[in-house]
Design a protein around this motif. Sequence first.
Motif, PDB file in Angstrom:
ATOM      1  N   ASN A  98      14.684 -13.888  13.155  1.00  0.00           N
ATOM      2  CA  ASN A  98      14.692 -14.697  11.928  1.00  0.00           C
ATOM      3  C   ASN A  98      13.881 -15.972  12.100  1.00  0.00           C
ATOM      4  O   ASN A  98      13.173 -16.394  11.184  1.00  0.00           O
ATOM      5  CB  ASN A  98      16.125 -15.049  11.525  1.00  0.00           C
ATOM      6  CG  ASN A  98      16.838 -13.887  10.897  1.00  0.00           C
ATOM      7  OD1 ASN A  98      16.216 -12.993  10.330  1.00  0.00           O
ATOM      8  ND2 ASN A  98      18.152 -13.878  11.002  1.00  0.00           N
ATOM      9  N   LEU A 115      22.243 -13.607  24.824  1.00  0.00           N
ATOM     10  CA  LEU A 115      21.682 -12.281  24.564  1.00  0.00           C
ATOM     11  C   LEU A 115      22.755 -11.281  24.148  1.00  0.00           C
ATOM     12  O   LEU A 115      22.522 -10.437  23.282  1.00  0.00           O
ATOM     13  CB  LEU A 115      20.939 -11.784  25.803  1.00  0.00           C
ATOM     14  CG  LEU A 115      19.650 -12.536  26.119  1.00  0.00           C
ATOM     15  CD1 LEU A 115      19.099 -12.099  27.466  1.00  0.00           C
ATOM     16  CD2 LEU A 115      18.624 -12.337  25.022  1.00  0.00           C
ATOM     17  N   LYS A 116      23.936 -11.357  24.742  1.00  0.00           N
ATOM     18  CA  LYS A 116      25.005 -10.403  24.439  1.00  0.00           C
ATOM     19  C   LYS A 116      25.695 -10.678  23.106  1.00  0.00           C
ATOM     20  O   LYS A 116      26.291  -9.792  22.521  1.00  0.00           O
ATOM     21  CB  LYS A 116      26.041 -10.400  25.565  1.00  0.00           C
ATOM     22  CG  LYS A 116      25.507  -9.790  26.837  1.00  0.00           C
ATOM     23  CD  LYS A 116      26.529  -9.841  27.946  1.00  0.00           C
ATOM     24  CE  LYS A 116      25.934  -9.292  29.227  1.00  0.00           C
ATOM     25  NZ  LYS A 116      26.853  -9.437  30.351  1.00  0.00           N
ATOM     26  N   LYS A 117      25.614 -11.901  22.626  1.00  0.00           N
ATOM     27  CA  LYS A 117      26.309 -12.282  21.389  1.00  0.00           C
ATOM     28  C   LYS A 117      25.389 -12.326  20.171  1.00  0.00           C
ATOM     29  O   LYS A 117      25.634 -13.048  19.218  1.00  0.00           O
ATOM     30  CB  LYS A 117      26.986 -13.651  21.557  1.00  0.00           C
ATOM     31  CG  LYS A 117      28.056 -13.675  22.602  1.00  0.00           C
ATOM     32  CD  LYS A 117      29.246 -12.841  22.182  1.00  0.00           C
ATOM     33  CE  LYS A 117      30.329 -12.917  23.233  1.00  0.00           C
ATOM     34  NZ  LYS A 117      31.501 -12.165  22.859  1.00  0.00           N
ATOM     35  N   GLY A 118      24.324 -11.561  20.198  1.00  0.00           N
ATOM     36  CA  GLY A 118      23.496 -11.440  19.010  1.00  0.00           C
ATOM     37  C   GLY A 118      22.357 -12.429  18.905  1.00  0.00           C
ATOM     38  O   GLY A 118      21.958 -12.787  17.793  1.00  0.00           O
ATOM     39  N   GLY A 119      21.828 -12.880  20.016  1.00  0.00           N
ATOM     40  CA  GLY A 119      20.731 -13.833  19.981  1.00  0.00           C
ATOM     41  C   GLY A 119      19.418 -13.242  19.498  1.00  0.00           C
ATOM     42  O   GLY A 119      18.601 -13.933  18.900  1.00  0.00           O
ATOM     43  N   PHE A 120      19.215 -11.944  19.740  1.00  0.00           N
ATOM     44  CA  PHE A 120      17.941 -11.326  19.360  1.00  0.00           C
ATOM     45  C   PHE A 120      17.685 -11.380  17.854  1.00  0.00           C
ATOM     46  O   PHE A 120      16.597 -11.785  17.438  1.00  0.00           O
ATOM     47  CB  PHE A 120      17.866  -9.889  19.884  1.00  0.00           C
ATOM     48  CG  PHE A 120      16.567  -9.214  19.574  1.00  0.00           C
ATOM     49  CD1 PHE A 120      15.401  -9.570  20.252  1.00  0.00           C
ATOM     50  CD2 PHE A 120      16.482  -8.241  18.586  1.00  0.00           C
ATOM     51  CE1 PHE A 120      14.189  -8.962  19.960  1.00  0.00           C
ATOM     52  CE2 PHE A 120      15.281  -7.628  18.289  1.00  0.00           C
ATOM     53  CZ  PHE A 120      14.130  -7.988  18.979  1.00  0.00           C
ATOM     54  N   PRO A 121      18.640 -11.024  16.998  1.00  0.00           N
ATOM     55  CA  PRO A 121      18.385 -11.131  15.552  1.00  0.00           C
ATOM     56  C   PRO A 121      18.093 -12.570  15.109  1.00  0.00           C
ATOM     57  O   PRO A 121      17.265 -12.796  14.225  1.00  0.00           O
ATOM     58  CB  PRO A 121      19.671 -10.619  14.906  1.00  0.00           C
ATOM     59  CG  PRO A 121      20.309  -9.765  15.936  1.00  0.00           C
ATOM     60  CD  PRO A 121      19.924 -10.366  17.251  1.00  0.00           C
ATOM     61  N   MET A 122      18.734 -13.542  15.760  1.00  0.00           N
ATOM     62  CA  MET A 122      18.469 -14.933  15.420  1.00  0.00           C
ATOM     63  C   MET A 122      17.021 -15.294  15.742  1.00  0.00           C
ATOM     64  O   MET A 122      16.336 -15.941  14.940  1.00  0.00           O
ATOM     65  CB  MET A 122      19.402 -15.869  16.192  1.00  0.00           C
ATOM     66  CG  MET A 122      19.244 -17.312  15.765  1.00  0.00           C
ATOM     67  SD  MET A 122      19.994 -18.473  16.901  1.00  0.00           S
ATOM     68  CE  MET A 122      18.682 -18.660  18.093  1.00  0.00           C
TER      69      MET A 122
END
Length: 77
Positions: free
Chosen positions: A48, A38-45
Amino acid sequence: MINEKNESKKLGARLTALSTIAIVNMCNHSDDIKDMFLKKGGFPMIMNLMNSKDEDVLLNSLRLVITLIATSDGDTA
């Protein structure tokens, strides 16, 4: 040529679905991995992945969302 392109898309979708379920399994295994994801940009992935037309990718993406919102008290999918 068109057949090769379609086959390539199918294989790419399959690989994406398998990768997503691997992330689900890792998140189920450890809350630390879940936090890192979650902290390393999982939401944008995830966003997509939700645009995919492949059923397996969508199902595994939903499993990932359920896993990420589940508490560590055993509520994981």
